[in-house]
Motif scaffolding. Structure first.
Motif, PDB file in Angstrom:
ATOM      1  N   SER A 107     123.650  25.512  23.186  1.00 23.90           N
ATOM      2  CA  SER A 107     124.895  24.767  22.977  1.00 23.90           C
ATOM      3  C   SER A 107     125.613  24.531  24.293  1.00 23.90           C
ATOM      4  N   ALA A 108     126.410  23.473  24.314  1.00 20.94           N
ATOM      5  CA  ALA A 108     127.359  23.262  25.401  1.00 20.94           C
ATOM      6  C   ALA A 108     128.559  24.171  25.156  1.00 20.94           C
ATOM      7  N   PHE A 109     129.460  24.207  26.105  1.00 17.98           N
ATOM      8  CA  PHE A 109     130.668  25.018  25.945  1.00 17.98           C
ATOM      9  C   PHE A 109     131.840  24.165  25.481  1.00 17.98           C
ATOM     10  N   ASN A 110     132.001  22.996  26.098  1.00 19.79           N
ATOM     11  CA  ASN A 110     133.125  22.120  25.797  1.00 19.79           C
ATOM     12  C   ASN A 110     132.787  21.128  24.678  1.00 19.79           C
ATOM     13  N   PRO A 111     133.805  20.570  24.054  1.00 18.22           N
ATOM     14  CA  PRO A 111     133.552  19.549  23.033  1.00 18.22           C
ATOM     15  C   PRO A 111     132.748  18.379  23.609  1.00 18.22           C
ATOM     16  N   HIS A 112     131.770  17.939  22.887  1.00 20.20           N
ATOM     17  CA  HIS A 112     130.919  16.806  23.261  1.00 20.20           C
ATOM     18  C   HIS A 112     130.066  17.047  24.502  1.00 20.20           C
TER      19      HIS A 112
ATOM     20  N   HIS B  18     127.566  22.843  33.892  1.00 22.81           N
ATOM     21  CA  HIS B  18     126.631  22.914  35.029  1.00 22.81           C
ATOM     22  C   HIS B  18     125.895  24.250  35.009  1.00 22.81           C
ATOM     23  N   ASN B  19     126.623  25.331  34.780  1.00 16.82           N
ATOM     24  CA  ASN B  19     125.996  26.655  34.736  1.00 16.82           C
ATOM     25  C   ASN B  19     125.004  26.774  33.587  1.00 16.82           C
ATOM     26  N   ILE B  20     125.354  26.169  32.448  1.00 13.13           N
ATOM     27  CA  ILE B  20     124.439  26.201  31.302  1.00 13.13           C
ATOM     28  C   ILE B  20     123.152  25.459  31.632  1.00 13.13           C
ATOM     29  N   LYS B  21     123.277  24.288  32.238  1.00 17.88           N
ATOM     30  CA  LYS B  21     122.086  23.519  32.627  1.00 17.88           C
ATOM     31  C   LYS B  21     121.224  24.299  33.611  1.00 17.88           C
ATOM     32  N   GLN B  22     121.881  24.945  34.569  1.00 21.21           N
ATOM     33  CA  GLN B  22     121.139  25.729  35.554  1.00 21.21           C
ATOM     34  C   GLN B  22     120.414  26.897  34.887  1.00 21.21           C
ATOM     35  N   GLY B  23     121.065  27.515  33.918  1.00 17.58           N
ATOM     36  CA  GLY B  23     120.441  28.618  33.190  1.00 17.58           C
ATOM     37  C   GLY B  23     119.231  28.167  32.398  1.00 17.58           C
ATOM     38  N   ILE B  24     119.341  26.997  31.784  1.00 18.62           N
ATOM     39  CA  ILE B  24     118.209  26.440  31.022  1.00 18.62           C
ATOM     40  C   ILE B  24     117.044  26.138  31.964  1.00 18.62           C
ATOM     41  N   MET B  25     117.342  25.551  33.111  1.00 18.76           N
ATOM     42  CA  MET B  25     116.292  25.235  34.083  1.00 18.76           C
ATOM     43  C   MET B  25     115.611  26.503  34.584  1.00 18.76           C
ATOM     44  N   LEU B  26     116.402  27.541  34.825  1.00 17.35           N
ATOM     45  CA  LEU B  26     115.846  28.810  35.295  1.00 17.35           C
ATOM     46  C   LEU B  26     114.935  29.418  34.235  1.00 17.35           C
ATOM     47  N   ALA B  27     115.334  29.342  32.984  1.00 16.83           N
ATOM     48  CA  ALA B  27     114.511  29.862  31.893  1.00 16.83           C
ATOM     49  C   ALA B  27     113.222  29.062  31.752  1.00 16.83           C
ATOM     50  N   ARG B  28     113.322  27.751  31.923  1.00 20.99           N
ATOM     51  CA  ARG B  28     112.126  26.910  31.817  1.00 20.99           C
ATOM     52  C   ARG B  28     111.114  27.243  32.913  1.00 20.99           C
ATOM     53  N   LYS B  29     111.626  27.612  34.088  1.00 22.35           N
ATOM     54  CA  LYS B  29     110.729  28.023  35.171  1.00 22.35           C
ATOM     55  C   LYS B  29     109.997  29.312  34.825  1.00 22.35           C
ATOM     56  N   LYS B  30     110.598  30.102  33.929  1.00 17.58           N
ATOM     57  CA  LYS B  30     109.974  31.343  33.473  1.00 17.58           C
ATOM     58  C   LYS B  30     109.045  31.112  32.278  1.00 17.58           C
ATOM     59  N   GLY B  31     108.905  29.852  31.894  1.00 17.53           N
ATOM     60  CA  GLY B  31     107.992  29.525  30.809  1.00 17.53           C
ATOM     61  C   GLY B  31     108.630  29.394  29.443  1.00 17.53           C
ATOM     62  N   VAL B  32     109.951  29.449  29.378  1.00 19.70           N
ATOM     63  CA  VAL B  32     110.647  29.352  28.091  1.00 19.70           C
ATOM     64  C   VAL B  32     110.912  27.885  27.771  1.00 19.70           C
ATOM     65  N   ASP B  33     110.602  27.467  26.565  1.00 16.41           N
ATOM     66  CA  ASP B  33     110.854  26.089  26.135  1.00 16.41           C
ATOM     67  C   ASP B  33     112.295  25.994  25.640  1.00 16.41           C
ATOM     68  N   ALA B  34     113.220  25.888  26.589  1.00 22.08           N
ATOM     69  CA  ALA B  34     114.647  25.822  26.280  1.00 22.08           C
ATOM     70  C   ALA B  34     115.145  24.402  26.483  1.00 22.08           C
ATOM     71  N   ASN B  35     116.073  23.973  25.622  1.00 24.29           N
ATOM     72  CA  ASN B  35     116.539  22.588  25.644  1.00 24.29           C
ATOM     73  C   ASN B  35     118.051  22.529  25.491  1.00 24.29           C
ATOM     74  N   GLY B  36     118.650  21.497  26.110  1.00 28.70           N
ATOM     75  CA  GLY B  36     120.090  21.324  25.987  1.00 28.70           C
ATOM     76  C   GLY B  36     120.742  21.160  27.348  1.00 28.70           C
ATOM     77  N   PRO B  37     122.051  21.353  27.410  1.00 26.36           N
ATOM     78  CA  PRO B  37     122.932  21.783  26.318  1.00 26.36           C
ATOM     79  C   PRO B  37     123.311  20.640  25.379  1.00 26.36           C
ATOM     80  N   PHE B  38     123.457  20.999  24.097  1.00 24.70           N
ATOM     81  CA  PHE B  38     123.837  20.056  23.066  1.00 24.70           C
ATOM     82  C   PHE B  38     125.235  20.393  22.561  1.00 24.70           C
ATOM     83  N   PRO B  39     125.996  19.395  22.122  1.00 16.56           N
ATOM     84  CA  PRO B  39     127.316  19.694  21.543  1.00 16.56           C
ATOM     85  C   PRO B  39     127.187  20.684  20.398  1.00 16.56           C
ATOM     86  N   ALA B  40     128.063  21.675  20.376  1.00 17.21           N
ATOM     87  CA  ALA B  40     127.956  22.743  19.380  1.00 17.21           C
ATOM     88  C   ALA B  40     128.176  22.246  17.961  1.00 17.21           C
TER      89      ALA B  40
END
Length: 304
Positions: A186-191, A201-223
């Motif tokens: 999920s995203a943090f803010n509305p929309h 930005h931090n959420i996107k960076q976290g997702i990218m870092l997880a993907r580098k570890k082999g995790v199929d993570a997607n987003g952030p999407f509006p909650a």
């Protein structure tokens, strides 16, 4: 398979939930950590003596008998609830099912108490853990748990997000048999991207870092639309983003991922307003015990 079940705060609906559900699982020989007289008194008041008699031999007396009133928790009932948990843990169960407690009265004598999740993580000295809500096919992990909303943004960082996603992937493989988990965040803010604040930005960076570890993570999407998307698991940023959905239908569960044991509880509080009336819904407690057994059996099969 050692199943431990706590009674929760006796002034709430915990003992009622135990009485209504445990008799259905006696073939697994669960142990109820509480007091025979507390459960008998509750059963007598709620016309559940048949259930009490069926499960009586599975009750372990580990807390003192104290006078209590339904709907009126105090320090004594808080100590009963906490001692039930501690006694259950001392017996090293494989599965721990916890009935609802009243945090405010426990905080009177244990100042830093936050809740079951944090208490158990501290007990086991576990650094990588998470609260996960389960409701039917949805599995929702929380980045943060019991924090004021004003404090959430400062706790959103890429490493924590990546760590949680890696833990989630491992948990879905181990306990649910999902071979290649696909995770939505999920995203943090509305929309979401409509705002350019640092959290996204931090959420996107976290997702990218997880993907580098082999995790199929997607987003952030509006909650507000995240749970309309089909994922094996969902990571949300704070309490209400997930619990608004999880409590929309009865029967949800709280799963503490990262412990050396399986711990589950119903997604409900002590319900002090209906305690002692015999009308508490026991579906969540029933689902918690059943899910714990299913998880344990899956681990057993995978280790053969």
């Amino acid at each position: 398979m050692k199943i431990a079940i706590t009674i929760g705060d006796p002034s709430g609906i915990g003992p009622e939930l135990v009485l209504k559900t445990v008799p259905s699982f006696l073939k697994y020989k669960p142990v109820v950590y509480g007091n025979d007289l507390i459960l008998k008194e509750t059963a007598s008041r709620l016309h559940l003596l048949k259930n009490y008699k069926a499960m009586r031999e599975y009750i372990k007396n580990v807390v003192p008998v104290k006078a209590f009133k339904f709907g009126m928790p105090d320090e004594k009932t808080g100590r009963i609830a906490l001692n039930s948990i501690i006694s259950a843990l001392a017996d090293k169960p494989d599965i721990l099912i916890t009935a609802p407690i009243v945090k405010s009265v426990i905080k009177k004598f244990l100042k830093n108490f936050v809740g079951h999740t944090e208490f158990l993580a501290d007990y086991f000295q576990t650094k990588k853990f998470a609260m996960v809500g389960l409701l039917k096919e949805k599995r929702i992990m929380f980045l943060t748990t019991h924090l004021p909303v004003s404090d959430v943004s400062k706790n959103i960082n890429k490493k924590e997000i990546s760590d949680k996603l890696q833990l989630f992937e491992w948990g879905l493989k181990r306990f649910f048999g999902v071979k290649r988990p696909v995770l939505g965040v999920s995203a943090f803010n509305p929309h979401g991207e409509e705002f350019s604040y640092g959290e996204e930005h931090n959420i996107k960076q976290g997702i990218m870092l997880a993907r580098k570890k082999g995790v199929d993570a997607n987003g952030p999407f509006p909650a507000d639309t995240l749970f309309c998307r089909l994922f094996d698991g969902y990571l949300v940023m704070y309490h209400d983003q997930g619990f608004v959905y999880l409590k929309s239908i009865k029967g949800g569960l709280n799963w503490t991922l990262g412990l050396p044991i399986i711990r589950l509880s119903p997604l409900c509080g002590a319900a002090l307003d209906i305690a002692g009336k015999g009308i508490a819904e026991a579906e969540g407690m029933f689902n918690a015990i059943r899910m714990g057994i299913m998880m344990y059996k899956r681990i057993e099969r995978s280790s053969i």
